[in-house]
Design a protein around this motif. Structure first.
Motif, PDB file in Angstrom:
ATOM      1  N   ARG A  25      -7.121   5.957  -6.678  1.00  0.00           N
ATOM      2  CA  ARG A  25      -5.903   5.236  -6.313  1.00  0.00           C
ATOM      3  C   ARG A  25      -5.890   3.818  -6.898  1.00  0.00           C
ATOM      4  O   ARG A  25      -6.926   3.202  -7.075  1.00  0.00           O
ATOM      5  CB  ARG A  25      -5.761   5.180  -4.782  1.00  0.00           C
ATOM      6  CG  ARG A  25      -5.451   6.552  -4.214  1.00  0.00           C
ATOM      7  CD  ARG A  25      -5.442   6.575  -2.710  1.00  0.00           C
ATOM      8  NE  ARG A  25      -5.218   7.923  -2.213  1.00  0.00           N
ATOM      9  CZ  ARG A  25      -4.009   8.443  -2.005  1.00  0.00           C
ATOM     10  NH1 ARG A  25      -2.934   7.734  -2.208  1.00  0.00           N
ATOM     11  NH2 ARG A  25      -3.896   9.684  -1.567  1.00  0.00           N
ATOM     12  N   CYS A  26      -4.694   3.338  -7.196  1.00  0.00           N
ATOM     13  CA  CYS A  26      -4.498   2.011  -7.786  1.00  0.00           C
ATOM     14  C   CYS A  26      -4.682   0.929  -6.715  1.00  0.00           C
ATOM     15  O   CYS A  26      -4.116   1.043  -5.627  1.00  0.00           O
ATOM     16  CB  CYS A  26      -3.088   1.960  -8.361  1.00  0.00           C
ATOM     17  SG  CYS A  26      -2.483   0.331  -8.787  1.00  0.00           S
ATOM     18  N   PRO A  27      -5.482  -0.107  -6.990  1.00  0.00           N
ATOM     19  CA  PRO A  27      -5.720  -1.158  -5.982  1.00  0.00           C
ATOM     20  C   PRO A  27      -4.488  -2.023  -5.714  1.00  0.00           C
ATOM     21  O   PRO A  27      -4.503  -2.830  -4.794  1.00  0.00           O
ATOM     22  CB  PRO A  27      -6.822  -2.022  -6.612  1.00  0.00           C
ATOM     23  CG  PRO A  27      -7.289  -1.308  -7.820  1.00  0.00           C
ATOM     24  CD  PRO A  27      -6.220  -0.350  -8.234  1.00  0.00           C
ATOM     25  N   VAL A  28      -3.430  -1.847  -6.512  1.00  0.00           N
ATOM     26  CA  VAL A  28      -2.213  -2.628  -6.261  1.00  0.00           C
ATOM     27  C   VAL A  28      -1.249  -1.843  -5.369  1.00  0.00           C
ATOM     28  O   VAL A  28      -0.808  -2.338  -4.337  1.00  0.00           O
ATOM     29  CB  VAL A  28      -1.528  -3.049  -7.586  1.00  0.00           C
ATOM     30  CG1 VAL A  28      -0.149  -3.641  -7.342  1.00  0.00           C
ATOM     31  CG2 VAL A  28      -2.401  -4.046  -8.349  1.00  0.00           C
ATOM     32  N   CYS A  29      -0.958  -0.586  -5.726  1.00  0.00           N
ATOM     33  CA  CYS A  29       0.078   0.172  -4.994  1.00  0.00           C
ATOM     34  C   CYS A  29      -0.505   1.228  -4.046  1.00  0.00           C
ATOM     35  O   CYS A  29       0.221   1.823  -3.263  1.00  0.00           O
ATOM     36  CB  CYS A  29       1.042   0.828  -5.972  1.00  0.00           C
ATOM     37  SG  CYS A  29       0.311   2.181  -6.922  1.00  0.00           S
ATOM     38  N   PHE A  30      -1.826   1.483  -4.127  1.00  0.00           N
ATOM     39  CA  PHE A  30      -2.524   2.448  -3.271  1.00  0.00           C
ATOM     40  C   PHE A  30      -2.097   3.902  -3.466  1.00  0.00           C
ATOM     41  O   PHE A  30      -2.568   4.780  -2.765  1.00  0.00           O
ATOM     42  CB  PHE A  30      -2.461   2.053  -1.785  1.00  0.00           C
ATOM     43  CG  PHE A  30      -3.041   0.697  -1.536  1.00  0.00           C
ATOM     44  CD1 PHE A  30      -4.404   0.475  -1.658  1.00  0.00           C
ATOM     45  CD2 PHE A  30      -2.226  -0.382  -1.230  1.00  0.00           C
ATOM     46  CE1 PHE A  30      -4.944  -0.786  -1.470  1.00  0.00           C
ATOM     47  CE2 PHE A  30      -2.759  -1.652  -1.024  1.00  0.00           C
ATOM     48  CZ  PHE A  30      -4.123  -1.853  -1.140  1.00  0.00           C
ATOM     49  N   PHE A  45      -5.721   0.150 -13.050  1.00  0.00           N
ATOM     50  CA  PHE A  45      -4.447   0.032 -12.345  1.00  0.00           C
ATOM     51  C   PHE A  45      -3.427   0.932 -13.028  1.00  0.00           C
ATOM     52  O   PHE A  45      -3.590   1.280 -14.208  1.00  0.00           O
ATOM     53  CB  PHE A  45      -3.932  -1.416 -12.438  1.00  0.00           C
ATOM     54  CG  PHE A  45      -4.947  -2.437 -12.022  1.00  0.00           C
ATOM     55  CD1 PHE A  45      -5.059  -2.828 -10.697  1.00  0.00           C
ATOM     56  CD2 PHE A  45      -5.820  -2.990 -12.955  1.00  0.00           C
ATOM     57  CE1 PHE A  45      -6.017  -3.754 -10.305  1.00  0.00           C
ATOM     58  CE2 PHE A  45      -6.784  -3.923 -12.567  1.00  0.00           C
ATOM     59  CZ  PHE A  45      -6.872  -4.300 -11.240  1.00  0.00           C
ATOM     60  N   CYS A  46      -2.322   1.218 -12.319  1.00  0.00           N
ATOM     61  CA  CYS A  46      -1.178   1.830 -12.985  1.00  0.00           C
ATOM     62  C   CYS A  46      -0.703   0.867 -14.071  1.00  0.00           C
ATOM     63  O   CYS A  46      -0.735  -0.358 -13.873  1.00  0.00           O
ATOM     64  CB  CYS A  46       0.006   2.008 -12.038  1.00  0.00           C
ATOM     65  SG  CYS A  46      -0.325   2.902 -10.530  1.00  0.00           S
ATOM     66  N   SER A  47      -0.235   1.419 -15.158  1.00  0.00           N
ATOM     67  CA  SER A  47       0.275   0.590 -16.245  1.00  0.00           C
ATOM     68  C   SER A  47       1.349  -0.392 -15.745  1.00  0.00           C
ATOM     69  O   SER A  47       1.292  -1.589 -16.017  1.00  0.00           O
ATOM     70  CB  SER A  47       0.846   1.509 -17.331  1.00  0.00           C
ATOM     71  OG  SER A  47       1.372   0.762 -18.377  1.00  0.00           O
ATOM     72  N   LEU A  48       2.293   0.092 -14.972  1.00  0.00           N
ATOM     73  CA  LEU A  48       3.372  -0.776 -14.476  1.00  0.00           C
ATOM     74  C   LEU A  48       2.846  -1.838 -13.513  1.00  0.00           C
ATOM     75  O   LEU A  48       3.235  -3.002 -13.590  1.00  0.00           O
ATOM     76  CB  LEU A  48       4.453   0.050 -13.769  1.00  0.00           C
ATOM     77  CG  LEU A  48       5.560   0.613 -14.662  1.00  0.00           C
ATOM     78  CD1 LEU A  48       6.492   1.498 -13.840  1.00  0.00           C
ATOM     79  CD2 LEU A  48       6.349  -0.530 -15.331  1.00  0.00           C
ATOM     80  N   CYS A  49       1.957  -1.442 -12.608  1.00  0.00           N
ATOM     81  CA  CYS A  49       1.417  -2.377 -11.601  1.00  0.00           C
ATOM     82  C   CYS A  49       0.694  -3.547 -12.271  1.00  0.00           C
ATOM     83  O   CYS A  49       0.911  -4.700 -11.911  1.00  0.00           O
ATOM     84  CB  CYS A  49       0.464  -1.655 -10.656  1.00  0.00           C
ATOM     85  SG  CYS A  49       1.291  -0.513  -9.535  1.00  0.00           S
ATOM     86  N   ILE A  50      -0.166  -3.254 -13.250  1.00  0.00           N
ATOM     87  CA  ILE A  50      -0.941  -4.346 -13.854  1.00  0.00           C
ATOM     88  C   ILE A  50      -0.062  -5.209 -14.777  1.00  0.00           C
ATOM     89  O   ILE A  50      -0.215  -6.436 -14.815  1.00  0.00           O
ATOM     90  CB  ILE A  50      -2.214  -3.823 -14.586  1.00  0.00           C
ATOM     91  CG1 ILE A  50      -3.110  -4.991 -15.038  1.00  0.00           C
ATOM     92  CG2 ILE A  50      -1.881  -2.920 -15.758  1.00  0.00           C
ATOM     93  CD1 ILE A  50      -3.660  -5.838 -13.916  1.00  0.00           C
TER      94      ILE A  50
HETATM   95 ZN   LIG Z   1      -0.287   1.131  -9.002  1.00  0.00          ZN
END
Ligand SMILES: [Zn+2]
Ligand SMILES: [Zn+2]
Ligand SMILES: [Zn+2]
Ligand SMILES: [Zn+2]
Lengths: 106, 106
Positions: A25-30, A45-50
């Motif tokens: 899981r992405c540490p930004v959006c979970f 991270f997800c490309s969009l999140c980072i």
């Molecule tokens: Zn994410």
């Protein structure tokens, strides 16, 4: 009309897979990491999140190391792992819960 | 005296985890990736396996893209995933096989 059913938690007898689930899981959006990008400091991270985060602050959201968009590298094996893990989890959950899903009250 | 027991195959009812297992293995030695290093082309290997290979030929063993040791980046999440997956696999295998392991003939 299709209704969106949330993913169930892992059944109790598969709780040992939770650490694997958490790592995917992405540490930004979970949510499960979507188009995984890795920073120089080896965080993912997800490309969009980072990209969103870096446009606001040039540092890693996890460890605060300096990070820039040009340093990002695709981490494709993580995308493949997310896909394979979701497939396996789906199959294992179906095997464990033989009963039909609970219908929402109408 | 301790004897080395080979890791058992995944039990049949956990066969759906095989694609996850396969992704966590090094394409050079086929064992679980040990100290994962990622090339620029996003392929992953044990640190020792890729360094040995690159000292012989400066290209990725998977896709033949140009690769050098200085381009390698640690892929730590893969190390964490290997560890968590091996733990889970061990627990799930124990749960499934309630019988004691077969003793070797003496
Ligand atoms: Zn994410
Ligand atoms: Zn970081
Ligand atoms: Zn290897
Ligand atoms: Zn490659």
């Amino acid at each position: 009309m299709m209704s969106v059913v949330p993913e169930p938690d892992l059944p109790t007898n598969l709780a040992c897979l939770k650490p694997v689930d958490a790592l995917l899981r992405c540490p930004v959006c979970f949510d499960y990491t979507n188009i995984a990008m890795m920073t120089k400091c080896s965080h993912n991270f997800c490309s969009l999140c980072i990209r969103k985060f870096l446009s606001y602050k040039p540092q890693c959201p996890v460890c605060n190391s300096t990070a820039t968009e040009s340093d990002l590298r695709n981490n494709r094996i993580l995308d493949d792992l997310v896909k394979s893990f979701k497939d396996a989890r789906h199959k294992l959950t179906q095997t464990t819960f033989e009963s039909p899903p609970i219908s929402p009250k109408t």
